[in-house]
Each structure stands twice: as C-alpha cells, then as structure tokens.
Motif scaffolding. Structure first.
Motif, PDB file in Angstrom:
ATOM      1  N   VAL A 166       0.799  -1.037  -0.013  1.00 55.82           N
ATOM      2  CA  VAL A 166      -0.090  -0.089  -0.041  1.00 55.82           C
ATOM      3  C   VAL A 166       0.933   1.363  -0.085  1.00 55.82           C
ATOM      4  O   VAL A 166       1.798   1.466   0.991  1.00 55.82           O
ATOM      5  N   PHE A 167       0.619   2.110  -0.968  1.00 52.78           N
ATOM      6  CA  PHE A 167       1.366   3.356  -1.269  1.00 52.78           C
ATOM      7  C   PHE A 167       0.351   4.607  -0.879  1.00 52.78           C
ATOM      8  O   PHE A 167      -0.757   4.410  -0.993  1.00 52.78           O
ATOM      9  N   SER A 168       1.165   5.628  -0.153  1.00 52.92           N
ATOM     10  CA  SER A 168       0.456   7.052   0.016  1.00 52.92           C
ATOM     11  C   SER A 168       1.353   8.056  -0.518  1.00 52.92           C
ATOM     12  O   SER A 168       2.523   8.039  -0.115  1.00 52.92           O
ATOM     13  N   ARG A 169       0.695   8.850  -1.204  1.00 51.36           N
ATOM     14  CA  ARG A 169       1.510  10.143  -1.616  1.00 51.36           C
ATOM     15  C   ARG A 169       0.827  11.176  -2.153  1.00 51.36           C
ATOM     16  O   ARG A 169      -0.400  10.963  -2.363  1.00 51.36           O
ATOM     17  N   THR A 170       1.501  12.439  -2.243  1.00 50.87           N
ATOM     18  CA  THR A 170       0.383  13.645  -2.673  1.00 50.87           C
ATOM     19  C   THR A 170       0.696  13.717  -4.093  1.00 50.87           C
ATOM     20  O   THR A 170       1.933  13.641  -4.662  1.00 50.87           O
ATOM     21  N   VAL A 171      -0.485  14.326  -4.637  1.00 49.48           N
ATOM     22  CA  VAL A 171      -0.444  14.438  -6.138  1.00 49.48           C
ATOM     23  C   VAL A 171       0.230  15.855  -6.501  1.00 49.48           C
ATOM     24  O   VAL A 171      -0.601  16.785  -6.058  1.00 49.48           O
ATOM     25  N   THR A 172       1.287  15.817  -7.197  1.00 54.71           N
ATOM     26  CA  THR A 172       1.966  17.296  -7.255  1.00 54.71           C
ATOM     27  C   THR A 172       2.086  17.419  -8.775  1.00 54.71           C
ATOM     28  O   THR A 172       2.479  18.529  -9.021  1.00 54.71           O
ATOM     29  N   GLU A 173       1.901  16.480  -9.653  1.00 57.90           N
ATOM     30  CA  GLU A 173       2.424  16.660 -10.968  1.00 57.90           C
ATOM     31  C   GLU A 173       1.580  17.575 -11.739  1.00 57.90           C
ATOM     32  O   GLU A 173       1.991  18.130 -12.871  1.00 57.90           O
ATOM     33  N   ASN A 174       0.352  17.768 -11.402  1.00 57.18           N
ATOM     34  CA  ASN A 174      -0.546  18.523 -12.373  1.00 57.18           C
ATOM     35  C   ASN A 174      -1.560  19.531 -11.418  1.00 57.18           C
ATOM     36  O   ASN A 174      -1.719  19.115 -10.252  1.00 57.18           O
ATOM     37  N   ASP A 175      -2.354  20.416 -12.148  1.00 57.48           N
ATOM     38  CA  ASP A 175      -3.261  21.240 -11.314  1.00 57.48           C
ATOM     39  C   ASP A 175      -4.585  20.403 -11.180  1.00 57.48           C
ATOM     40  O   ASP A 175      -5.666  21.137 -10.626  1.00 57.48           O
ATOM     41  N   GLU A 176      -4.732  19.152 -11.606  1.00 58.95           N
ATOM     42  CA  GLU A 176      -6.101  18.278 -11.597  1.00 58.95           C
ATOM     43  C   GLU A 176      -6.400  18.217 -10.055  1.00 58.95           C
ATOM     44  O   GLU A 176      -5.706  17.845  -9.440  1.00 58.95           O
ATOM     45  N   LYS A 177      -7.729  18.662  -9.655  1.00 58.88           N
ATOM     46  CA  LYS A 177      -7.883  18.396  -8.352  1.00 58.88           C
ATOM     47  C   LYS A 177      -9.075  17.372  -8.088  1.00 58.88           C
ATOM     48  O   LYS A 177      -9.372  16.766  -7.166  1.00 58.88           O
ATOM     49  N   SER A 178      -9.827  16.931  -9.383  1.00 60.34           N
ATOM     50  CA  SER A 178     -10.843  16.060  -9.348  1.00 60.34           C
ATOM     51  C   SER A 178     -10.228  14.492  -8.968  1.00 60.34           C
ATOM     52  O   SER A 178      -9.406  13.800  -9.642  1.00 60.34           O
ATOM     53  N   PRO A 179     -10.787  14.118  -7.842  1.00 62.71           N
ATOM     54  CA  PRO A 179     -10.284  12.564  -7.510  1.00 62.71           C
ATOM     55  C   PRO A 179     -10.713  11.460  -8.510  1.00 62.71           C
ATOM     56  O   PRO A 179      -9.862  10.838  -9.023  1.00 62.71           O
ATOM     57  N   GLU A 180     -11.780  11.794  -9.034  1.00 56.82           N
ATOM     58  CA  GLU A 180     -12.219  10.818 -10.237  1.00 56.82           C
ATOM     59  C   GLU A 180     -11.299  10.925 -11.279  1.00 56.82           C
ATOM     60  O   GLU A 180     -10.676   9.929 -12.014  1.00 56.82           O
ATOM     61  N   ALA A 181     -10.876  12.161 -11.996  1.00 51.91           N
ATOM     62  CA  ALA A 181     -10.181  12.163 -13.084  1.00 51.91           C
ATOM     63  C   ALA A 181      -8.658  11.589 -12.661  1.00 51.91           C
ATOM     64  O   ALA A 181      -8.005  10.940 -13.331  1.00 51.91           O
ATOM     65  N   LEU A 182      -8.182  12.121 -11.483  1.00 53.88           N
ATOM     66  CA  LEU A 182      -7.065  11.535 -10.983  1.00 53.88           C
ATOM     67  C   LEU A 182      -6.858  10.081 -11.103  1.00 53.88           C
ATOM     68  O   LEU A 182      -6.082   9.461 -11.129  1.00 53.88           O
ATOM     69  N   ALA A 183      -7.712   9.377 -10.275  1.00 53.40           N
ATOM     70  CA  ALA A 183      -7.844   8.138  -9.935  1.00 53.40           C
ATOM     71  C   ALA A 183      -7.650   7.347 -11.446  1.00 53.40           C
ATOM     72  O   ALA A 183      -7.026   6.460 -11.549  1.00 53.40           O
ATOM     73  N   LYS A 184      -8.479   7.752 -12.324  1.00 54.94           N
ATOM     74  CA  LYS A 184      -8.727   7.100 -13.678  1.00 54.94           C
ATOM     75  C   LYS A 184      -7.446   7.308 -14.397  1.00 54.94           C
ATOM     76  O   LYS A 184      -6.967   6.259 -15.020  1.00 54.94           O
ATOM     77  N   ALA A 185      -6.596   8.469 -14.227  1.00 51.20           N
ATOM     78  CA  ALA A 185      -5.478   8.683 -14.752  1.00 51.20           C
ATOM     79  C   ALA A 185      -4.069   7.730 -14.642  1.00 51.20           C
ATOM     80  O   ALA A 185      -3.451   7.372 -15.094  1.00 51.20           O
ATOM     81  N   ASP A 186      -4.440   7.651 -12.976  1.00 50.35           N
ATOM     82  CA  ASP A 186      -3.412   6.885 -12.298  1.00 50.35           C
ATOM     83  C   ASP A 186      -3.225   5.379 -12.564  1.00 50.35           C
ATOM     84  O   ASP A 186      -2.196   4.707 -12.473  1.00 50.35           O
ATOM     85  N   ILE A 187      -4.656   4.888 -12.716  1.00 47.04           N
ATOM     86  CA  ILE A 187      -4.283   3.165 -12.483  1.00 47.04           C
ATOM     87  C   ILE A 187      -3.761   2.415 -13.337  1.00 47.04           C
ATOM     88  O   ILE A 187      -3.202   1.484 -13.109  1.00 47.04           O
ATOM     89  N   LYS A 188      -3.773   3.096 -14.700  1.00 46.23           N
ATOM     90  CA  LYS A 188      -2.574   2.114 -15.613  1.00 46.23           C
ATOM     91  C   LYS A 188      -1.217   2.283 -15.062  1.00 46.23           C
ATOM     92  O   LYS A 188      -0.397   1.436 -15.284  1.00 46.23           O
TER      93      LYS A 188
END
Length: 303
Positions: A166-188
């Motif tokens: 299990v990993f935990s990190r802060t999203v800092t790579e872009n300005d996107e704030k939507s949890p849905e958009a970020l989760a869908k972009a990260d899964i791959k």
C-alpha cells in the motif's frame, strides 16, 4: 591497612532491594535490580579494621569467611530490611565498565505510536494495520506505508516480490483536483509499475497480458469525498493480481489530493481482497478516530 573493594554493583545501603554502583571510592547514583550472588567477595571498608579481618582469616580460613559473607548477602536479599549497610558487601561484577542505565534513572518514554495504525504525517492521515500487514522494512519503492509479511521469489525468476503493498503520496504533478479524474489517470501507471516492469526494467511477473475493471466509483475517505478505480491484472507468469488507485482531498494544508495505491497478488497466497475496502474504510485524519468513511458509508463505490 584497610582494603577497599573494586568498582562494581553492591547492595544499596539505602535500599536493600536494589544494587548500587560503587566506583571504587564512593557510591554513585546508578542503581539496578539485584542479581543472584555468584561467589565470595572481599568485605568493604567500614566493615571492620584490617587487623580484625586478618585475625578472622587466620583463625577461620579464607573459605569459611567467604561462606559467611555469601550467606549474609543471601539473607540480605530475603527482604527483612533490618540491616543498613554503609559499604558494599556483594560480589563484584564480571566486568568493571561503565554502569548500565537503571530503570528508575531512565529517560526513555513509551512509543506514542498506536501499534494498530500507520501514520502518513505528510498527508495528515493514519491507516489501519490489519492482521498479516506490517510497517515497511527494506522496501526499495518510495511512499510505501505498509506491506504484507515476508517476501517470495518473483514468478519471472528475478528479484523478490511481496504479496501486498500500500502506497500513499501527494499528487503534485499537475493542477487537476478531481479525485475521479486523478484515479482514472493513475490506474494504468499503478498496474504497470506493479506487474509490468519494475524500476530496474525487470519483468518480475513476465509482463501484463490483460486487465479488467472490477470496481470504480465515489467513496468517502476520512470524511472526504474520494474516488477509486480497481483493476484485475493478468500476467504472463504467476497468478497476477489487483491494483487500485484511490484519490481523496487531504484534510491538512492546501488540501492537495492524496493518492493511495493498493497492490494485491491474486491466488491463495495473496492478501484477502476485502482488505482493500477495510483499509480504505479505516483511513482517518490525525486525532479523529471517530471520522467515518470508506466502503459501506453513504458514499460507496459502484461496480
């Protein structure tokens, strides 16, 4: 001529239930619990004159004196507390190095960490440490907050693998704030890093052959509205596994999105898939053990 005993641990004249460090000339403030006496010792200064000791040694012999001294030490340890001694009488220690810290002089404090949780101080949350999981040790990947116990030889024939991470990190790579958009972009990326190639370019599982979305949707995490996506990944070697990307706003600082990745091996040796939901539901902000959230709350994931 009077004889002074060497530095060592002796019964404390002011506390017979303890031993006190004699530095060869005077008492120190170091104390410890007594140990069983291991043999006769020379009597201390103050226990009689040198002439008296010499007469006793000549009349009774060294063996008899040693037996009497040892017996007195044993009786003193029986706890009657009636004798106050002003000089050491117990056996000197095997070594005469610096005295060990004693319990009553120790300044160490019990750990404040709850053994049932793991802290992510950067993002201000805690994770429940379930049975079969442990804090990370000797893990090469960054941002790991917990792993399953032990390692095994990777199915690809190179390296050592773990059945769960299990990993935990802060999203800092872009300005996107939507949890849905970020989760869908990260899964791959989560799937590729877990089951395709590692940081050294090795195919620990022979590479990914296919994936399937098994769960996605909104979820409450630590009282915040988040989103998760879960894939079932099939690999060329081994049983494959499950990866999940979970994103929710932090409750501290700028409320930057927090990304939690789950990697669970499939098969009999992998952790229970239900642990993903149990860990998610147990995520809490610091100092708020009653904050609800996770799977099963009013906001739940959809299949």
């Amino acid at each position: 001529m009077s004889m002074t005993p060497p530095p060592g641990w002796y019964p404390d004249p002011h506390g017979p239930h303890l031993e006190r460090w004699w530095d060869g000339t005077a008492w120190t403030e170091h104390r410890r619990a007594p140990e069983a006496p291991t043999g006769p010792v020379p009597p201390p200064p103050g226990g009689g004159t040198g002439r008296g000791k010499a007469v006793a040694l000549i009349a009774a012999g060294a063996v008899l004196v040693a037996a009497i001294v040892t017996g007195a030490v044993v009786l003193g340890d029986d706890g009657d507390g009636t004798e106050t001694r002003t000089a050491p009488t117990s056996a000197p220690p095997a070594t005469t190095g610096p005295p060990e810290p004693t319990p009553e002089a120790s300044t160490s404090e019990p750990s404040a960490d709850d053994p049932a949780v793991v802290e992510d101080q950067l993002n201000g949350v805690t994770f429940p440490l379930l049975d079969g999981w442990a804090r990370p040790q000797y893990v090469a990947q960054d941002d790991v907050v917990m792993t399953t116990d032990g390692t095994y030889d990777c199915p690809g024939g190179v390296g050592l693998c773990r059945h769960g991470l299990v990993f935990s990190r802060t999203v800092t790579e872009n300005d996107e704030k939507s949890p849905e958009a970020l989760a869908k972009a990260d899964i791959k990326d989560a799937a590729d890093e877990a089951y395709d190639r590692d940081q050294l370019g090795r195919e620990l599982y022979g590479g990914i052959e296919s994936h399937q979305v098994v769960k996605s949707g909104p979820v409450a995490v630590a009282g915040r509205a988040g989103y998760l996506v879960r894939w079932r990944v099939r690999t060329a070697k081994g049983p494959g596994g499950y990866v999940q990307s979970l994103v929710f706003p932090s409750s501290v600082g700028t409320e930057a999105p927090v990304l939690v990745r789950y990697v669970f091996d499939a098969g009999e040796d992998g952790p229970p898939l239900a642990d993903m939901d149990r860990i998610t539901k147990g995520i809490r902000p610091f100092g708020d053990a009653d904050t609800g959230g996770g799977v099963g709350s009013s906001i739940g994931p959809s299949d």
